[in-house]
Design a protein around this motif. Structure first.
Motif: not given
Length: 412
Positions: A139-167
């Motif tokens: 369970e501790a490994k899942v907690v650890h991984k879930s937080l790293k997954i969240a960081a990865g999603i936030f980073k992906h959105l920031k780097d790849a998609h948010i810059p594409r917004l017209i507004t």
């Protein structure tokens, strides 16, 4: 440890019907619209379902995003913008600014807003799992991984998609760089907290624990500094949490650094390091009170009531007394006036975001079916569109989870 982590509320959104009558000019095009509507509704349900697991969340996310990309990716073999990208309006609230919703007629805005919520869900799942009694190693490994997954999603959105917004993202809103960066760094810091708890439980080298604690404190300080130019009405509570965690892990770093110094027969410096740990811990206790009294969005964490927090106070006190006894009997070292500088670098245990990738575009979204969307017709459901634009967005009703007996963040 459910109440060990501060969590901002989930984003809420207006209903989206995807009723493109007149534009969706074939049964296959209508099926795409129906699938978008149903998969979006299911994903939103998963955010507040306490039985949802990371596997279920991934399936629900992939199901929606694979079809949504049919409104974003180029499907006609050219580099032209997808003709369906700007056909549907989407409205979302903000994790910091309550029910004040932002709307954009842009499928990329929907992608990043929904993706943001998926990341936030992973942080909340990690918090709930960490709050169980007798957290197992798995369970501790899942907690650890879930937080790293969240960081990865936030980073992906920031780097790849948010810059594409017209507004561009509004200042102080979820999708602007300061806020996204704070979420990324907080996720990394909290993942490292799991590593530190594990290292303490297994009695790893004191120098390793000190270095990890120091790196974690620096992460919290970085996240806090990232938010320092935001409106205090929205960010003060979150910042108090980041500040108290920074002080708490600085106390840990000085405490374990003091143990390392004592083991190297530097008793005077060890005493001074423990005194600094005591000072940081006392300030963290005071910051806990300030945090609880500060108004703002998000669930209120209660670190000072957790055994993991209380144990550190006892450890600092006992280690300092031991150092002072040894100095009085053996070393007779002078205690320096200045605290030792912590030039610690962790070689192990640092948390990096897990890289996130969008699922492939759905097999439904072929160039042939794409061609049957006829934008010249115009959507007939103008009344529904007007109603959606005026619709008030109600907050998501998140589950009210009661704290369980705290076992001191041990990993059995």
């Amino acid at each position: 440890m459910t109440h060990w982590f501060h969590r901002n509320p989930l984003k809420a959104t207006a209903n989206v019907s995807f009723n493109l009558y007149g534009i969706a000019a074939s049964p296959a095009a209508n099926k795409i619209c129906n699938d978008l509507r149903t998969s979006r509704a299911r994903l939103l349900e998963m955010f507040t379902d306490v039985t949802c697991t990371p596997e279920i969340m991934k399936n629900a996310t992939d199901s929606y995003f694979s079809v949504l990309q049919g409104f974003i990716a180029s499907l006609d073999g050219t580099t032209q913008e997808n003709k369906l990208r700007f056909i549907q309006n989407f409205k979302w609230t903000d994790t910091l600014q309550g029910n004040a919703a932002s709307a954009q007629q842009d499928a990329v805005f929907e992608l990043v807003s929904m993706g943001f919520n998926v990341a936030l869900w992973h942080t909340k799942y990690a918090s709930r799992l960490a709050g169980k009694e007798n957290v197992t190693e798995d369970e501790a490994k899942v907690v650890h991984k879930s937080l790293k997954i969240a960081a990865g999603i936030f980073k992906h959105l920031k780097d790849a998609h948010i810059p594409r917004l017209i507004t561009p993202a509004e200042k102080g809103r979820d999708l602007e760089p300061r806020v996204i960066d704070a979420y990324i760094v907080q996720c990394q810091a909290e993942a490292q907290e799991v590593t530190i708890a594990r290292a303490i439980e297994l009695k790893h080298n004191a120098n390793l624990i000190a270095a990890l604690a120091f790196e974690t404190a620096n992460f919290y300080q970085k996240a806090d500094h990232t938010l320092n130019t935001l409106d205090p009405d929205y960010s003060s509570k979150w910042r108090k949490y980041l500040q108290l965690k920074q002080l708490f892990y600085m106390a840990y770093a000085y405490c374990y650094h003091g143990q390392t110094l004592l083991a190297s027969d530097k008793c005077g410096e060890a005493i001074r390091s423990l005194q600094e740990a005591e000072k940081c811990y006392s300030r963290a206790e005071g910051m806990c009170k300030e945090y609880r009294q500060t108004k703002g969005p998000g669930s209120t964490a209660k670190p000072s009531e957790q055994l993991f927090f209380l144990k550190l106070g006892g450890l600092i006190k006992n280690t300092l007394e031991k150092c002072q006894r040894e100095n009085g009997f053996i070393y007779f070292h002078k205690v320096p006036a200045e605290a030792p500088s912590l030039e610690l670098k962790a070689s192990y245990g640092l948390a990096e975001p897990v890289a996130f990738e969008l699922p492939p575009v759905s097999d439904l979204c072929t160039p042939e079916i794409y061609a049957t969307f006829d934008l010249t017709k115009g959507a007939k459901d103008d009344k529904a569109k007007a109603k959606q634009q005026d619709e008030e967005v109600k907050p998501l009703k998140e589950p009210d989870l009661k704290p369980q007996k705290d076992t001191g963040c041990s990993i059995s």
